[in-house]
Design a protein around this motif. Structure first.
Motif, PDB file in Angstrom:
ATOM      1  N   VAL A 111       0.614  -1.349   0.112  1.00 52.11           N
ATOM      2  CA  VAL A 111       0.042   0.017   0.098  1.00 52.11           C
ATOM      3  C   VAL A 111       0.867   1.147   0.012  1.00 52.11           C
ATOM      4  O   VAL A 111       0.648   2.029  -1.075  1.00 52.11           O
ATOM      5  CB  VAL A 111      -1.112   0.073   1.210  1.00 52.11           C
ATOM      6  CG1 VAL A 111      -1.671   1.275   1.542  1.00 52.11           C
ATOM      7  CG2 VAL A 111      -2.072  -0.862   0.923  1.00 52.11           C
ATOM      8  N   LEU A 112       1.708   1.424   1.050  1.00 51.17           N
ATOM      9  CA  LEU A 112       2.772   2.378   0.842  1.00 51.17           C
ATOM     10  C   LEU A 112       3.708   2.470  -0.101  1.00 51.17           C
ATOM     11  O   LEU A 112       3.615   3.558  -0.803  1.00 51.17           O
ATOM     12  CB  LEU A 112       3.569   2.335   2.257  1.00 51.17           C
ATOM     13  CG  LEU A 112       4.669   3.469   2.418  1.00 51.17           C
ATOM     14  CD1 LEU A 112       3.659   4.780   2.604  1.00 51.17           C
ATOM     15  CD2 LEU A 112       5.400   3.284   3.488  1.00 51.17           C
ATOM     16  N   PHE A 113       3.968   1.413  -0.753  1.00 51.15           N
ATOM     17  CA  PHE A 113       5.081   1.408  -2.093  1.00 51.15           C
ATOM     18  C   PHE A 113       4.051   1.970  -3.056  1.00 51.15           C
ATOM     19  O   PHE A 113       4.720   2.836  -3.906  1.00 51.15           O
ATOM     20  CB  PHE A 113       5.380   0.032  -2.250  1.00 51.15           C
ATOM     21  CG  PHE A 113       6.124  -0.087  -3.744  1.00 51.15           C
ATOM     22  CD1 PHE A 113       7.340   0.454  -3.854  1.00 51.15           C
ATOM     23  CD2 PHE A 113       5.463  -0.814  -4.726  1.00 51.15           C
ATOM     24  CE1 PHE A 113       7.969   0.178  -4.847  1.00 51.15           C
ATOM     25  CE2 PHE A 113       6.017  -0.678  -5.862  1.00 51.15           C
ATOM     26  CZ  PHE A 113       7.219  -0.149  -6.171  1.00 51.15           C
ATOM     27  N   LEU A 114       2.986   1.484  -3.404  1.00 48.43           N
ATOM     28  CA  LEU A 114       2.367   1.715  -4.527  1.00 48.43           C
ATOM     29  C   LEU A 114       1.663   3.430  -4.471  1.00 48.43           C
ATOM     30  O   LEU A 114       1.722   4.269  -5.507  1.00 48.43           O
ATOM     31  CB  LEU A 114       0.886   1.050  -4.553  1.00 48.43           C
ATOM     32  CG  LEU A 114       1.316  -0.348  -5.170  1.00 48.43           C
ATOM     33  CD1 LEU A 114       0.340  -1.390  -4.652  1.00 48.43           C
ATOM     34  CD2 LEU A 114       1.900  -0.405  -6.546  1.00 48.43           C
ATOM     35  N   HIS A 136       7.550   0.575  11.947  1.00 48.30           N
ATOM     36  CA  HIS A 136       7.477   1.860  10.887  1.00 48.30           C
ATOM     37  C   HIS A 136       8.734   2.001  10.192  1.00 48.30           C
ATOM     38  O   HIS A 136       8.781   2.080   8.900  1.00 48.30           O
ATOM     39  CB  HIS A 136       7.174   2.866  11.657  1.00 48.30           C
ATOM     40  CG  HIS A 136       6.866   4.128  10.622  1.00 48.30           C
ATOM     41  ND1 HIS A 136       6.769   5.540  11.122  1.00 48.30           N
ATOM     42  CD2 HIS A 136       6.540   4.182   9.510  1.00 48.30           C
ATOM     43  CE1 HIS A 136       6.389   6.215  10.220  1.00 48.30           C
ATOM     44  NE2 HIS A 136       6.140   5.514   9.078  1.00 48.30           N
ATOM     45  N   GLY A 137       9.990   1.781  10.956  1.00 49.03           N
ATOM     46  CA  GLY A 137      11.097   1.896  10.294  1.00 49.03           C
ATOM     47  C   GLY A 137      11.333   0.855   9.231  1.00 49.03           C
ATOM     48  O   GLY A 137      11.862   1.049   8.200  1.00 49.03           O
ATOM     49  N   ARG A 138      10.922  -0.407   9.645  1.00 43.92           N
ATOM     50  CA  ARG A 138      11.070  -1.462   8.661  1.00 43.92           C
ATOM     51  C   ARG A 138      10.061  -1.259   7.249  1.00 43.92           C
ATOM     52  O   ARG A 138      10.565  -1.421   6.089  1.00 43.92           O
ATOM     53  CB  ARG A 138      10.828  -2.731   9.010  1.00 43.92           C
ATOM     54  CG  ARG A 138      11.365  -3.383  10.453  1.00 43.92           C
ATOM     55  CD  ARG A 138      12.786  -3.925   9.863  1.00 43.92           C
ATOM     56  NE  ARG A 138      13.488  -4.222  11.094  1.00 43.92           N
ATOM     57  CZ  ARG A 138      13.679  -5.430  11.841  1.00 43.92           C
ATOM     58  NH1 ARG A 138      12.779  -6.398  11.365  1.00 43.92           N
ATOM     59  NH2 ARG A 138      14.089  -5.649  12.740  1.00 43.92           N
ATOM     60  N   LEU A 139       8.872  -0.638   7.424  1.00 43.05           N
ATOM     61  CA  LEU A 139       8.241  -0.235   6.598  1.00 43.05           C
ATOM     62  C   LEU A 139       8.586   0.640   5.602  1.00 43.05           C
ATOM     63  O   LEU A 139       8.227   0.647   4.583  1.00 43.05           O
ATOM     64  CB  LEU A 139       6.774  -0.088   6.968  1.00 43.05           C
ATOM     65  CG  LEU A 139       5.456   0.137   6.009  1.00 43.05           C
ATOM     66  CD1 LEU A 139       5.099  -1.280   5.858  1.00 43.05           C
ATOM     67  CD2 LEU A 139       4.273   0.898   6.459  1.00 43.05           C
ATOM     68  N   LEU A 140       9.548   1.764   6.087  1.00 41.10           N
ATOM     69  CA  LEU A 140      10.131   2.721   5.191  1.00 41.10           C
ATOM     70  C   LEU A 140      10.766   2.225   3.961  1.00 41.10           C
ATOM     71  O   LEU A 140      11.131   2.916   3.120  1.00 41.10           O
ATOM     72  CB  LEU A 140      10.815   3.693   5.917  1.00 41.10           C
ATOM     73  CG  LEU A 140      10.093   4.561   6.953  1.00 41.10           C
ATOM     74  CD1 LEU A 140      10.793   5.632   8.022  1.00 41.10           C
ATOM     75  CD2 LEU A 140       8.882   5.287   6.316  1.00 41.10           C
TER      76      LEU A 140
END
Length: 471
Positions: free
Chosen positions: A259-262, A390-394
């Motif tokens: 979701v964040l990537f797109l 959150h850090g990993r998701l970044l």
């Protein structure tokens, strides 16, 4: 250098926490310049020919795709360094981190200036991309986590102040860069080299002011009269905690990663090439002699996008508190897909107003996605490890920083090489962006509450805990 250590930056009794936001803004408004970097792209593709009005450069000139790599590399290293150095930042404190960030970010401008004057692209990528990107990541994390510690009673306000600064950095960087290039256009690099030197020096002063002003609260400090409030459960909001290693085993983490990537992919390509894109889609050939978008007007467009990027962080994240995170992202993807599909039509109509308005909404949702995702993580995984998660998701941001501009510039270059006029060269990639957002809509639709087998044994919510990551 002991004065940079955390223990030497602890605020004395009675020190006002309201001095921290200006320190955070000094850093974030500086590093937010990356959002206005596109004003340098066209001049850097004409360093050999020296003709800014020509549609193509001379032999030996860099292509827009090559120059676009600088922005992509910078954003890649921003996300990667945020994820890698998060623990170091917490251990060493904000002063040392912001000081290091200033040296890297501003030193990158000086290295890039050498690259421009000697026409070596790898030096510019090393300077503004690698060194500057690491400086971006360090400068990005520290003020946000520090403000959260100073404002546990108003964490949204605190993070919004810092994140707003980063989103609005182009408001200063874009016109400053354009003005300086115009002033020094006769320096043999179309003004780019001299501009890099001056901007590096100016930002170094501001970032150092922030580094020496910032303080951390003493251990156990709390605002006067404030007591933590226990978060309520309901719907997608969990009262159970999931630890970071377990979180990465859940489908929800990877769906949210997508979701964040797109969402970022669809916005960051535009931010990286906004100046060139509007000048090519609305040139004198399209609007008539003398009516085309000038470089100065394009810089204004970049600044306007920065305003909507900044405002979207407040407006959309606040809206998500009422609508819920999942419905908010549904709006991002559905509305974004429709607008991307319509952008080529706006270009064919020659409607500059609709074009600008469409991208302003798109970029507001780009900024809103960054501001909303920490709360989405907190809802799903609880508060115990949300900063680490959150850090990993970044890393999704890092990946998107490469894919988004590569898609936009790659399609644009191939279309022009095939003989399609520059004004129409962006149509295909706009349809691709719309398709990516449809995929994002589906990923977001599939997100469900976390299964109980992933819950930590000590599952009680942590009162008052807040995300410690960044956008």
């Amino acid at each position: 250098m002991g004065f940079l250590d955390r223990e030497h930056s602890i605020a004395p009794a009675g020190w006002s926490r309201w001095l921290v936001p200006p320190a955070a803004l000094a850093v974030h408004l500086s590093i937010g310049q990356i959002y206005g970097y596109s004003v340098f792209n066209k001049p850097m593709t004409r360093l050999i020919s020296g003709d800014l009005k020509a549609e193509t450069g001379a032999a030996g000139d860099w292509s827009l795709f090559q120059v676009g790599l600088i922005f992509s590399v910078a954003l890649f290293f921003l996300g990667a360094s945020s994820a890698l150095f998060g623990k170091w930042v917490e251990r060493e404190g904000p002063r040392k981190t912001m000081f290091t960030s200033a040296l890297l970010f501003c030193g990158g401008f000086f290295v890039a200036a050498l690259g421009v004057s000697t026409h070596q692209l790898w030096l510019i990528i090393l300077g503004n991309g690698v060194l500057g990107g690491i400086g971006l990541g360090l400068g990005y994390i520290s003020p946000v986590s520090t403000l959260i510690k100073w404002f546990p009673d108003r964490p949204g306000l605190a993070t919004g102040m810092a994140i707003m600064g980063f989103g609005g950095g182009a408001l200063i960087g874009s016109p400053l860069g354009t003005t300086l290039m115009t002033r020094f256009i006769g320096d043999g690099t179309l003004g780019v080299g001299t501009t890099f030197l001056i901007m590096g020096a100016v930002y170094l002063v501001f970032m150092m002011l922030g580094a020496f002003l910032v303080r951390v609260p003493a251990e156990g400090w709390r605002p006067a009269g404030w007591t933590p409030v226990v978060r309520q459960a309901g719907g997608m909001i969990s009262v159970n905690n999931v630890m970071v290693d377990q979180a990465m085993r859940t489908p929800q983490f990877w769906l949210l990663f997508a979701v964040l990537f797109l969402n970022v992919t669809a916005g960051i390509g535009v931010l990286g090439q906004a100046s060139v894109m509007i000048q090519e889609m609305f040139s004198d050939k399209v609007l008539g002699s003398g009516n085309g978008v000038t470089a100065a007007a394009a810089a204004g467009f970049v600044g306007l996008l920065s305003i909507f990027n900044m405002a979207g962080r407040f407006i959309w994240s606040s809206t998500s508190d009422r609508l819920g995170r999942k419905p908010t992202y549904m709006i991002f993807f559905a509305l974004g897909a429709v607008l991307y599909f319509l952008i080529p039509l706006f270009g064919q109509m020659g409607s500059l107003v609709l074009f600008v308005a469409g991208f302003c909404v798109i970029i507001s949702m780009y900024g809103g996605g960054f501001a909303t995702v920490p709360a989405y993580l907190r809802d799903l995984f609880g508060t115990a490890n949300v900063g680490a998660i959150h850090g990993r998701l970044l890393l999704a941001w890092s990946a998107a920083a490469v894919v988004g501009p590569t898609l936009l510039n790659g399609f644009r270059d191939r279309q022009i090489a095939a003989g399609i006029p520059a004004a129409q060269a962006y149509s295909t990639v706009m349809y691709v962006m719309a398709a990516l957002l449809v995929v994002g809509f589906i990923c977001n639709l599939m997100i469900r509450p976390i299964a109980s087998r992933f819950w930590a044994e000590q599952s009680a919510a942590v009162p008052g805990a807040t995300p410690t990551g960044n956008d």
